[in-house]
Design an enzyme around this catalytic site. Structure first.
Site, PDB file in Angstrom:
ATOM      1  N   LYS A  86       0.889  -1.153  -0.079  1.00 17.92           N
ATOM      2  CA  LYS A  86       0.098   0.158   0.042  1.00 17.92           C
ATOM      3  C   LYS A  86       0.699   1.184   0.061  1.00 17.92           C
ATOM      4  O   LYS A  86       2.028   1.454   0.891  1.00 17.92           O
ATOM      5  CB  LYS A  86      -0.795   0.039   1.249  1.00 17.92           C
ATOM      6  CG  LYS A  86      -1.923  -1.090   1.218  1.00 17.92           C
ATOM      7  CD  LYS A  86      -2.842  -0.995   2.565  1.00 17.92           C
ATOM      8  CE  LYS A  86      -3.802   0.050   2.600  1.00 17.92           C
ATOM      9  NZ  LYS A  86      -4.488  -0.001   3.923  1.00 17.92           N
TER      10      LYS A  86
HETATM   11  O1  G3P Z   1      -7.824   0.680   4.991  1.00 14.42           O
HETATM   12  C1  G3P Z   1      -8.030   2.136   5.041  1.00 14.42           C
HETATM   13  C2  G3P Z   1      -8.818   2.282   6.308  1.00 14.42           C
HETATM   14  O2  G3P Z   1      -8.252   1.667   7.487  1.00 14.42           O
HETATM   15  C3  G3P Z   1      -8.765   3.625   6.945  1.00 14.42           C
HETATM   16  O3  G3P Z   1     -10.232   3.563   7.263  1.00 14.42           O
HETATM   17  O4  G3P Z   1     -11.709   3.678   9.473  1.00 14.42           O
HETATM   18  O5  G3P Z   1      -9.224   4.398   9.753  1.00 14.42           O
HETATM   19  O6  G3P Z   1     -11.125   5.874   8.162  1.00 14.42           O
HETATM   20  P1  G3P Z   1     -10.428   4.378   8.924  1.00 14.42           P
END
Ligand code: G3P
Length: 227
Positions: A86
């Protein structure tokens, strides 16, 4: 359409892989840190749970393309099986994606907020883009619309990059990106379970079983000939 777990929690991953048709696991630095474990052994533990075939996504933390490239090569060396690196869609990130594509290392462009971020990443050679649906919504944007537009751009221009929509806080957001044409979603274990954990389903199943047992006295379809 891909279904991916966004977590590094071994117990949750074990459970979901047992119950659901899971295609892989995504992590990011914040998700890894939550587990309070050494990094590489944790990735290897996830690999052991999901097997060599399913994709395991791990994120770089370097700020420059050369550093990202170095980390990406190290990840692919150190972790067996199907690894996708990533890379955030900064300028340096786009450069790194382009460089890694030439080396045959698979990448997912992360922290995607706009269709143009996604276009550039796909054009640079990313295998996936991850639009941050909930974080876009929190900026009073429309995460599902961003996904719909990326879908349209990729398909109109034959860009061979998949959308793995990420950052969800509720099932409605997942539903919306499925309709918008996302090629996959990555969500927390809690949200993946919430796709099926609906009290009405349990109530219906309980009523069916009660009716059955009221007549046949047993909680199984497999009855002797005389029942
Ligand atoms: O995979 C990306 C993700 O983990 C971001 O998610 O919930 O931290 O906005 P969040």
């Amino acid at each position: 359409m891909r279904l991916v777990i966004d977590s590094a929690n071994i117990e949750s991953i074990k459970k979901l892989v047992e119950y659901f048709p899971i295609d892989g696991v995504t992590t990011n630095p914040s998700i890894v840190v939550k587990e309070q474990k050494p990094f590489l052994p944790l990735l290897k533990e996830i690999r052991a749970v999901i097997g060599e075939e399913k994709e395991l996504f791990a994120q770089t933390i370097a700020g420059d393309a050369e550093g990202m490239g170095e980390e990406a090569r190290w990840l692919c060396e150190a972790v067996s099986g199907n690894v996708v690196v990533k890379i955030p869609v900064t300028m340096e990130g786009i450069k790194a994606i382009k460089m890694l594509k030439a080396e045959g290392i698979r990448t997912l462009a992360t922290t995607v907020y706009t269709p143009m971020n996604a276009y550039l990443a796909a054009k640079a050679g990313a295998d996936y883009v991850a639009p941050y649906v909930n974080r876009i919504d929190n900026l009073t944007g429309n995460g599902a619309k961003v996904v719909a537009e990326i879908t349209e751009i990729f398909s109109k221009h034959n860009l061979s990059c998949e959308i793995l929509a990420a950052s969800f806080k509720n099932v409605q957001q997942i539903h919306n990106v499925c309709l918008a044409g996302s090629h996959g979603i990555t969500a927390s274990p809690e949200l993946i379970e919430a796709l099926v954990n609906i009290p009405s389903i349990e109530d219906n199943v309980k009523a069916f079983r009660q009716d059955w047992m009221g007549q046949y006295g047993e909680g199984s379809l497999i009855l002797s000939e005389d029942k």
